[in-house]
Design a protein around this motif. Structure first.
Motif, PDB file in Angstrom:
ATOM      1  N   UNK A  26      17.972 -31.386 -15.064  1.00  0.00           N
ATOM      2  CA  UNK A  26      19.104 -30.886 -14.272  1.00  0.00           C
ATOM      3  C   UNK A  26      18.696 -29.649 -13.484  1.00  0.00           C
ATOM      4  N   UNK A  27      19.636 -29.156 -12.679  1.00  0.00           N
ATOM      5  CA  UNK A  27      19.365 -28.031 -11.793  1.00  0.00           C
ATOM      6  C   UNK A  27      18.967 -26.791 -12.585  1.00  0.00           C
ATOM      7  N   UNK A  28      19.638 -26.570 -13.742  1.00  0.00           N
ATOM      8  CA  UNK A  28      19.318 -25.413 -14.572  1.00  0.00           C
ATOM      9  C   UNK A  28      17.890 -25.468 -15.089  1.00  0.00           C
ATOM     10  N   UNK A  29      17.442 -26.655 -15.503  1.00  0.00           N
ATOM     11  CA  UNK A  29      16.067 -26.810 -16.003  1.00  0.00           C
ATOM     12  C   UNK A  29      15.068 -26.545 -14.876  1.00  0.00           C
ATOM     13  N   UNK A  30      15.376 -27.004 -13.692  1.00  0.00           N
ATOM     14  CA  UNK A  30      14.511 -26.747 -12.534  1.00  0.00           C
ATOM     15  C   UNK A  30      14.422 -25.249 -12.259  1.00  0.00           C
ATOM     16  N   UNK A  31      15.589 -24.587 -12.305  1.00  0.00           N
ATOM     17  CA  UNK A  31      15.631 -23.145 -12.052  1.00  0.00           C
ATOM     18  C   UNK A  31      14.759 -22.395 -13.070  1.00  0.00           C
ATOM     19  N   UNK A  32      14.896 -22.736 -14.350  1.00  0.00           N
ATOM     20  CA  UNK A  32      14.120 -22.081 -15.411  1.00  0.00           C
ATOM     21  C   UNK A  32      12.620 -22.305 -15.192  1.00  0.00           C
ATOM     22  N   UNK A  33      12.261 -23.532 -14.871  1.00  0.00           N
ATOM     23  CA  UNK A  33      10.846 -23.859 -14.630  1.00  0.00           C
ATOM     24  C   UNK A  33      10.295 -23.040 -13.454  1.00  0.00           C
ATOM     25  N   UNK A  34      11.067 -22.963 -12.365  1.00  0.00           N
ATOM     26  CA  UNK A  34      10.623 -22.216 -11.178  1.00  0.00           C
ATOM     27  C   UNK A  34      10.403 -20.744 -11.508  1.00  0.00           C
ATOM     28  N   UNK A  35      11.353 -20.164 -12.266  1.00  0.00           N
ATOM     29  CA  UNK A  35      11.254 -18.734 -12.592  1.00  0.00           C
ATOM     30  C   UNK A  35      10.024 -18.456 -13.467  1.00  0.00           C
TER      31      UNK A  35
END
Lengths: 77, 138, 138, 77
Positions: A26-35
């Motif tokens: 999901x979008x949250x998992x993508x955000x965490x990975x990017x950070x």
């Protein structure tokens, strides 16, 4: 999954797009990975994520074929 | 409510007014943003606008639709440039025609305020001593 | 604050914007009034504007001065036509340039609102079945 | 004293200007005289009087050489 980059995100990643792991569900998992991969993102005023050309909340699932874009702080107008 | 949205290399106020004007409208309000030659006492040589164009068009459509629902406006044009711009050049134009001027003023201000918050466009400023993506950092 | 006032047979938004635009300004707001083709369900063929011109110029000067004192605006243009006009033609243009857009919106709306209250100009509407000085009677 | 007329006042007086008695000493006296001579003025929404190109209150004295104008309800813009 391929992710489109714009503005300062291109400079941070040093590329115009990015391939991210398929298992980011999901979008949250993508955000965490990017950070994690690009800690310089933490210095940005805000980062939004768009899925299929619309702003997406962290809970939105990601599916194969989605058009995903990272939206750093806007400065149009 | 009729509207016209355009993201182009070059835009003019006149083309926006030509679109919204009609003998049925009593007043037209426009907002025009141009490139300033200074930011925080630093001289700006040029700007570069990057745009996530298909999404920007959709967000501009949302603004036109929301304005048409909130105020009795007749026609709207929302234009934004992409690419390189020099000081003094036009970067954004909003034009709103309405039967009554208060609605045109409010819808125009709403449109430019919302555009700055929601439309995926990014501006890079070029100075003597470097370049910066505007508003990226707090 | 620089301003330009003109009462003429024909006026354009573009000339007003050309006057107020400068590389130092961040935003320009304009109001353009055109001749409507209908008033209270009656078809308007033409308008005639009569003007007490020397006093109208002084009253427009007062508006520019008051706006410049109330808001941080950089340049203003206040243009009004005189004589005969047809539906769709431009009759009034206010253009305001400011560093920040909220000031430009407020000063522009103040200027057109005040113009309608204080500037000695009279509009006659011509219909199929007669003519009337607008707003003369309650 | 000569008085300039505009808009519907021209129609009411059937002239573009008007000569009024010299003994009208202030704006209020002029207003009263006009309303007596041209009762149709009472039907107007409002009438202002300008002296030397500025709106004048009823108490303002009139002097020879003043530029006097009758200002019926405005409809510019």
């Amino acid at each position: 999954m391929r992710v489109m980059l714009f503005g300062i995100m291109k400079d941070i990643v040093a590329a115009g797009s990015l391939t991210v792991p398929e298992q980011l569900s999901d979008v949250g998992a993508l955000r965490t990975w990017l950070l994690q991969e690009y800690p310089a993102m933490k210095n940005l005023r805000a980062v939004m994520i768009a899925v299929n050309k619309a702003y997406a909340a962290d809970g939105q699932p990601l599916a194969p074929g989605d058009e995903i874009a990272i939206i750093p702080p806007l400065s149009g107008g | 409510m009729e509207h016209w949205i355009s993201i182009a290399d070059s835009i003019t106020v006149q083309e926006a007014i030509d679109f919204v004007q009609s003998p049925a409208s009593g007043g037209i309000v426009t907002f025009t943003g141009t490139v300033r030659n200074q930011t925080q006492q630093k001289s700006v040589h040029k700007l570069f606008f990057e745009c996530y164009e298909p999404m920007a068009v959709l967000e501009l459509e949302k603004i036109a639709k929301a304005a048409g629902e909130k105020w009795p406006v007749q026609r709207m044009a929302l234009l934004h440039v992409k690419g390189e711009k020099l000081p003094g050049e036009v970067v954004v134009v909003i034009a709103v025609a309405a039967a009554h001027r208060a609605a045109a003023f409010e819808a125009c201000q709403f449109a430019i305020d919302t555009l700055k918050e929601t439309v995926p466009i990014w501006k890079k400023e070029f100075f003597d001593d470097g370049e910066v993506w505007v508003a990226a950092h707090p």
